[in-house]
Scaffold this motif. Sequence first.
Motif, short mmCIF file in Angstrom:
data_model
loop_
_atom_site.label_atom_id
_atom_site.label_comp_id
_atom_site.label_asym_id
_atom_site.label_seq_id
_atom_site.Cartn_x
_atom_site.Cartn_y
_atom_site.Cartn_z
N PRO A 157 0.79 -1.24 0.00
CA PRO A 157 0.00 0.00 0.00
C PRO A 157 0.82 1.29 0.00
CG PRO A 157 -0.86 -1.56 1.60
CD PRO A 157 0.42 -2.14 1.10
N VAL A 158 2.03 1.25 0.59
CA VAL A 158 2.85 2.48 0.64
C VAL A 158 4.26 2.13 0.17
CG1 VAL A 158 3.86 4.22 2.16
CG2 VAL A 158 1.51 3.49 2.52
N LYS A 159 4.71 2.88 -0.83
CA LYS A 159 5.97 2.53 -1.49
C LYS A 159 7.23 2.71 -0.65
CE LYS A 159 6.22 4.43 -5.67
NZ LYS A 159 6.27 4.71 -7.04
N ASP A 160 7.20 3.65 0.30
CA ASP A 160 8.45 3.90 1.02
C ASP A 160 8.45 3.35 2.46
OD1 ASP A 160 6.61 5.63 1.90
OD2 ASP A 160 7.80 7.45 1.70
N ALA A 161 7.63 2.33 2.72
CA ALA A 161 7.64 1.70 4.04
C ALA A 161 8.80 0.70 4.10
CB ALA A 161 6.30 1.01 4.31
N ILE A 162 9.99 1.21 4.28
CA ILE A 162 11.17 0.34 4.20
C ILE A 162 11.73 0.03 5.59
CG2 ILE A 162 11.88 1.02 1.85
CD1 ILE A 162 14.06 2.59 4.03
N CYS A 163 12.38 -1.11 5.69
CA CYS A 163 13.06 -1.47 6.94
C CYS A 163 14.51 -1.00 6.82
CB CYS A 163 13.01 -2.98 7.15
SG CYS A 163 14.13 -3.55 8.44
N PRO A 164 14.95 -0.03 7.65
CA PRO A 164 16.33 0.45 7.53
C PRO A 164 17.37 -0.66 7.66
CG PRO A 164 15.07 1.89 8.96
CD PRO A 164 14.20 0.71 8.66
N MET A 165 17.09 -1.66 8.51
CA MET A 165 18.08 -2.73 8.65
C MET A 165 18.34 -3.43 7.32
SD MET A 165 18.37 -6.26 10.78
CE MET A 165 17.25 -5.93 12.05
N ALA A 166 17.29 -3.57 6.52
CA ALA A 166 17.45 -4.25 5.22
C ALA A 166 18.38 -3.47 4.29
CB ALA A 166 16.09 -4.46 4.56
N GLY A 167 18.53 -2.15 4.54
CA GLY A 167 19.45 -1.35 3.72
C GLY A 167 20.88 -1.37 4.24
N MET A 168 21.10 -2.06 5.36
CA MET A 168 22.44 -2.06 5.96
C MET A 168 23.34 -3.14 5.39
SD MET A 168 21.58 -1.24 9.91
CE MET A 168 20.80 0.28 10.41
N ILE A 169 22.80 -3.92 4.46
CA ILE A 169 23.67 -4.89 3.77
C ILE A 169 23.31 -4.88 2.29
CG2 ILE A 169 22.14 -6.88 4.26
CD1 ILE A 169 24.87 -8.51 4.46
N THR A 170 24.34 -4.94 1.45
CA THR A 170 24.13 -4.99 0.00
C THR A 170 25.00 -6.09 -0.56
OG1 THR A 170 25.86 -3.38 -0.32
CG2 THR A 170 23.62 -2.51 -0.24
N VAL A 171 24.68 -6.51 -1.78
CA VAL A 171 25.46 -7.59 -2.41
C VAL A 171 26.81 -7.06 -2.87
CG1 VAL A 171 25.55 -9.18 -4.37
CG2 VAL A 171 23.41 -8.87 -3.10
N ASP A 172 26.80 -5.95 -3.63
CA ASP A 172 28.06 -5.50 -4.22
C ASP A 172 28.15 -3.98 -4.39
OD1 ASP A 172 26.23 -5.18 -6.19
OD2 ASP A 172 27.15 -6.55 -7.62
N ARG A 173 27.22 -3.24 -3.75
CA ARG A 173 27.27 -1.77 -3.85
C ARG A 173 27.51 -1.20 -2.46
NH1 ARG A 173 22.30 -0.82 -4.03
NH2 ARG A 173 21.73 -2.99 -4.12
N CYS A 183 8.19 1.65 15.15
CA CYS A 183 8.82 1.53 13.83
C CYS A 183 8.04 2.46 12.88
CB CYS A 183 8.77 0.09 13.35
SG CYS A 183 9.45 -0.09 11.70
N PRO A 184 8.59 3.61 12.54
CA PRO A 184 7.82 4.58 11.75
C PRO A 184 7.43 4.04 10.39
CG PRO A 184 10.11 5.32 12.04
CD PRO A 184 9.96 4.09 12.85
N ASN A 185 8.23 3.16 9.85
CA ASN A 185 7.92 2.62 8.52
C ASN A 185 6.72 1.68 8.55
OD1 ASN A 185 9.98 3.72 6.60
ND2 ASN A 185 11.25 3.08 8.32
N MET A 186 6.62 0.89 9.62
CA MET A 186 5.47 0.00 9.75
C MET A 186 4.18 0.82 9.86
SD MET A 186 5.77 -3.33 9.92
CE MET A 186 7.04 -4.59 10.01
N LYS A 187 4.29 2.01 10.48
CA LYS A 187 3.09 2.81 10.72
C LYS A 187 2.68 3.65 9.51
CE LYS A 187 3.26 1.49 15.02
NZ LYS A 187 3.07 0.06 15.24
N ARG A 188 3.49 3.61 8.44
CA ARG A 188 3.12 4.40 7.25
C ARG A 188 1.84 3.86 6.61
NH1 ARG A 188 7.32 7.73 6.50
NH2 ARG A 188 9.36 6.80 6.60
#
Length: 327
Positions: free
Chosen positions: A81-97, A284-289
């Motif tokens: 329902p909301v495009k920017d409801a992201i989990c910051p922890m998920a952004g703390m690891i990347t494959v190659d960037r 969790c502000p993202n969950m509440k979006r």
Amino acid sequence: MTDFRELQEEILRLKDKRRAVILAHNYQRDDVQDIADFVGDSLELSRTASELKCDVIVFCGVNFMAESASILSPEKTVLWPVKDAICPMAGMITVDRPRRLWKTFPGYDRKAEYSFPEAFTLRDMKAKYPGVPVVTYVNTTADVKAESDVCCTSANGVKVVESLDADRAICVPDRNLARWIARNTEKEIIYWDGFCHVHDKVTAEDVVTARKEHPDAVFIAHPECRLEILETADHVTSTSGMLRYAKASDAREFIIGTEIGLLYRLRKENPDKLFYPIRKDMICPNMKRITLQSVARSLKEMTYEVKVAEDIRIPAKRALDRMLAIK
Ligand code: 13P
Ligand code: SF4
């Protein structure tokens, strides 16, 4: 009130029309939980998404949850329902960037402690420890899952590591969950330095204060809290594990060490028991979006569809399936 009822009715009508099922995480707003067909923790929601018979899934949760549903059920339309409801922890690891390092969060005054530079990636970690299996918390993006041997959730991390035919495992991205797993297995755990800003801020002082205020209460903590906190808890488990534990327990009072959205179900399902948050600011502000309005709009406009490219989806599904096969 009429508006609220109208909104609920509209969602029910659109749900029928779209042959849709609404899944919601335990941290969602109370009214979103009320409208959902199924409310649960990450493991339950993944299992449910893989078994549902419907055309559309409306996923009320953060990015990695909607993505996992789409990975497991590519034949269904998965809506977020909301495009920017992201989990910051998920952004703390990347494959190659380079990854995103959150130095501070609003309302979070402890500096994040990272062990690796921004440019250090999952591939670098794998190169450093060749052949060591990678156990990836579901709080990650699909491409990270695709690079992993198996996924885990807060409910099954120890079991997943124990199931591996190896003496060592790389656990990413949550350092706190990894340390908790290490404490409960003989295996060597190599961990990443990610964390959840909602859980990581709980301090030993918070525990002392809560225990003083509620001397008869049982303290239940989520494994995303720091190890020093988990070691003082009476029980450590996932969000739905907390619901099961509270229901089965003879205790009448509980201090809850997780996001405050869980208190809604705890209180609703246990009206004779008392629940106190360890900190009132565990939000969790993202969950509440996600709101009822955004759920209605999502069903009306069929937005926002989550799709994962097949070259990522297939290896990511393999890692999720391996986890789901562990009973
Ligand atoms: P659970 O799987 O325990 O519900 O946890 C998900 C999560 O994001 C915790 O912060
Ligand atoms: Fe991510 Fe923490 Fe929010 Fe869970 S509570 S979705 S780990 S930021």
